[in-house]
Scaffold this active site. Structure first.
Site, mmCIF file in Angstrom:
data_model
loop_
_atom_site.group_PDB
_atom_site.id
_atom_site.type_symbol
_atom_site.label_atom_id
_atom_site.label_comp_id
_atom_site.label_asym_id
_atom_site.label_seq_id
_atom_site.Cartn_x
_atom_site.Cartn_y
_atom_site.Cartn_z
ATOM 1 N N LYS A 58 -10.873 -1.730 11.364
ATOM 2 C CA LYS A 58 -11.190 -0.866 10.218
ATOM 3 C C LYS A 58 -12.691 -0.574 10.123
ATOM 4 C CE LYS A 58 -7.224 -2.455 7.515
ATOM 5 N NZ LYS A 58 -6.768 -3.543 6.638
ATOM 6 N N LYS A 69 -4.455 1.672 12.280
ATOM 7 C CA LYS A 69 -5.884 1.449 12.606
ATOM 8 C C LYS A 69 -6.089 0.903 14.003
ATOM 9 C CE LYS A 69 -3.928 -1.815 10.100
ATOM 10 N NZ LYS A 69 -3.610 -2.178 8.763
ATOM 11 N N GLU A 89 0.107 -7.830 9.006
ATOM 12 C CA GLU A 89 0.539 -7.068 10.175
ATOM 13 C C GLU A 89 1.768 -7.761 10.771
ATOM 14 O OE1 GLU A 89 -1.017 -4.094 11.180
ATOM 15 O OE2 GLU A 89 -1.787 -4.500 9.197
ATOM 16 N N LYS A 95 8.913 2.977 4.070
ATOM 17 C CA LYS A 95 9.789 2.987 2.890
ATOM 18 C C LYS A 95 9.046 3.526 1.669
ATOM 19 C CE LYS A 95 12.155 -0.925 3.826
ATOM 20 N NZ LYS A 95 12.305 -2.334 3.568
ATOM 21 N N LEU A 102 10.259 2.908 9.321
ATOM 22 C CA LEU A 102 10.748 2.803 7.934
ATOM 23 C C LEU A 102 10.635 1.340 7.494
ATOM 24 C CD1 LEU A 102 12.047 4.494 5.623
ATOM 25 C CD2 LEU A 102 14.288 3.842 6.549
ATOM 26 N N ILE A 150 -6.929 2.674 -1.272
ATOM 27 C CA ILE A 150 -8.265 3.149 -1.683
ATOM 28 C C ILE A 150 -8.630 4.413 -0.905
ATOM 29 C CG2 ILE A 150 -10.734 2.580 -1.801
ATOM 30 C CD1 ILE A 150 -9.975 -0.368 -1.616
ATOM 31 N N LEU A 181 7.981 8.151 11.713
ATOM 32 C CA LEU A 181 8.189 7.202 12.805
ATOM 33 C C LEU A 181 7.991 5.821 12.202
ATOM 34 C CD1 LEU A 181 6.060 8.933 15.632
ATOM 35 C CD2 LEU A 181 8.476 9.269 15.063
ATOM 36 N N GLU A 203 -6.043 8.366 6.286
ATOM 37 C CA GLU A 203 -6.512 7.717 5.055
ATOM 38 C C GLU A 203 -5.951 6.303 4.883
ATOM 39 O OE1 GLU A 203 -8.899 9.027 2.514
ATOM 40 O OE2 GLU A 203 -8.761 6.858 2.542
#
Ligand code: NAP
Ligand code: HSE
Length: 438
Positions: free
Chosen positions: A203, A103, A188, A16, A11, A134, A9, A127
């Site tokens: 985060k 997030k 963002e 990408k 690209l 990281i 959902l 993740e």
């Protein structure tokens, strides 16, 4: 072995990067070769895209992906709260595991999503939501599970670290560097989330939930970004031997009773003076660094690229492989989820009020350049039992002096009271800035 169907959902920058990895499995873990990109949802089919797979798999109908029986894992990398959150829940309800980098959704709706996933017997892995490339989510869920975590802190927004580093090293202009960060795919879609600190707050809410075992009320996190940072403070900080970083900090407070769960968590995000010899001062550009402290591990630092297409895709694909690995072992979907991979709250956490946060502070005051002013300011701090580490007068122009105070660790409630008294001194014109200080 039957290939594992992946539906993307989004690209954009991250999507990408994920598609590139899946389309080029050579020299990667063999499971990457078992993944097949079945369909990709985008907003605009007319957009020019440099892709190495047939454009026929692009669609504007995300629901088609959710309902496609050939797709086992849905990867949400479209961003924003809606329709992303509803699509994640619909994917779960249709029995698909989900990987997301979002997030903003997880910090606000993580508990609801985790409950849905548990009920449906699927995984939701995140993740890529914190720290870009990281690995920090799975280490907190799995590798550090034997520790009593006491503090999680660090630099967790790549865009602002990139901006601050270039402003510091090159004297670059704020809006020019922000534009570069957007072009590099770090920011963002609305960069206010980066520069106002809300991305870092999302985060640290997620990291705190994992480190301390319970859901964090995102709205309780006091948040200050770099958008009001002035060049004069960067300059004074440097003169005093500090750099400035946007830090997110989450630490366990003192117990108010013997019950572990009653210990409040102090969580905040703000620009912070970092001594030049502190390892965080050397974390530059888009890099992030997260320090986890606990018992018995002591301290462990995670460092690496905190944003961007390739690093974030690396984290997304790691999650896909975790799920694919389990699915390839059992063709039958089981409701018995791996308890380490599927994060679960195991106690209630509460976030301390801002006035209870205890930390060192940098304060810049603009006052009359007259005898006794520093003495009066010092007296007010003394009356509030606030210990001063240093007080320095910098430039004095047109009878106005810039006074910089660094306090020892004190509760923010006390600092607020002292600053209110200081502001009412006739010789004090205004408070120029307050920041954290390590
Ligand atoms: P992006 O470049 O803006 O890409 C968003 C993609 O989603 C675009 O392909 C867009 O389609 C598609 N999209 C948006 N709304 C859609 C809708 N309603 N229906 C179908 N497709 C839709 O965003 P990004 O930077 O890749 O970020 C994606 C997510 O990853 C966000 O949650 C972000 O916070 C997170 N993240 C980003 C990074 C990073 O370094 N960029 C790092 C970690 C996490 P079009 O292409 O047609 O516009
Ligand atoms: N905008 C985010 C950042 C992307 O700059 O850190 C990575 O989460």
């Amino acid at each position: 072995m039957k290939k594992i169907g992946i539906g993307l959902l989004g690209l954009g920058t991250v999507g990408k990067g994920v598609a590139n990895i899946i389309s080029n499995p050579n020299d990667r873990h063999p499971l990457v070769g078992e993944l097949e990109l079945i369909a990709i949802a985008v907003r605009n089919l007319q957009k020019r895209r440099d892709i190495s797979f047939p454009a026929s798999i692009l669609t504007t109908n995300a629901i088609e992906i959710i309902n496609n029986p050939n797709i086992q894992i849905v990867v949400e990398v479209m961003g924003g709260i809606e329709p992303a959150k509803s699509l994640i829940i619909q994917a779960i309800r249709s029995g698909k595991s989900v990987v997301t980098a979002n997030k903003a959704v997880i910090a606000r709706h993580g508990e609801e999503i985790a409950n849905e996933a548990k009920a449906a017997g699927v995984y939701v892995l995140i993740e890529a939501a914190v720290g870009g490339g990281i690995p920090i989510i799975e280490p907190l869920k799995q590798s550090l599970g034997g520790n009593q975590i006491t503090k999680v802190s660090g630099i967790i927004n790549g865009t602002t670290n990139y901006i601050l580093s270039r402003m510091d090293k090159e004297g670059a202009n704020y809006s020019d560097v922000l534009k570069d960060a957007q072009e590099l795919g770090y920011a963002e879609s609305d960069p206010a989330a980066d520069v106002e600190g809300s991305d870092a707050a999302d985060k640290i809410a997620i990291l705190s939930g994992l480190a301390f075992g319970g859901t964090i009320n995102r709205a309780d996190i006091p948040t200050k970004g770099i958008n009001s940072l002035e060049a004069i403070d960067v300059n004074y900080a440097r003169k005093l031997g500090y750099g400035i970083k946007l830090l997110a900090i989450s630490e366990k407070g003192k117990a108010q009773s013997d019950i572990q769960a009653s210990k409040p968590l102090s969580i905040w995000v703000e620009p912070t003076l970092v001594p030049e010899d502190n390892p965080l001062a050397g974390v530059n550009g888009v890099n992030n660094a997260i320090l986890v402290e606990g018992n018995p591990i002591g301290q462990v630092m995670f460092f690496g690229p905190g944003a961007g297409s390739g690093p974030t895709a690396s984290a997304v694909v790691a999650d896909i492989l975790n799920i694919a690995g389990i699915q390839s072992m059992s063709e039958e979907k089981s409701l018995n989820l791996d308890p380490l991979l599927s994060a679960k709250s195991w106690r209630s956490c509460h976030v301390a009020e801002e006035k209870e946060i205890s930390k060192k502070n940098y304060i810049r005051l603009i006052a009359e350049d007259a005898p006794g002013v520093i003495g009066q300011i010092g007296t007010i701090f003394g009356q509030k039992k606030i210990s001063i580490e240093s007080i320095v007068q910098f430039d004095a122009i047109n009878n106005e002096a810039e006074i910089v105070v660094i306090t020892h660790k004190i509760k923010l409630g006390k600092l607020k009271e002292a600053l209110s008294d200081i502001q009412s001194l006739p010789q004090v014109k205004r408070i120029g800035a307050t920041m954290g200080c390590l």
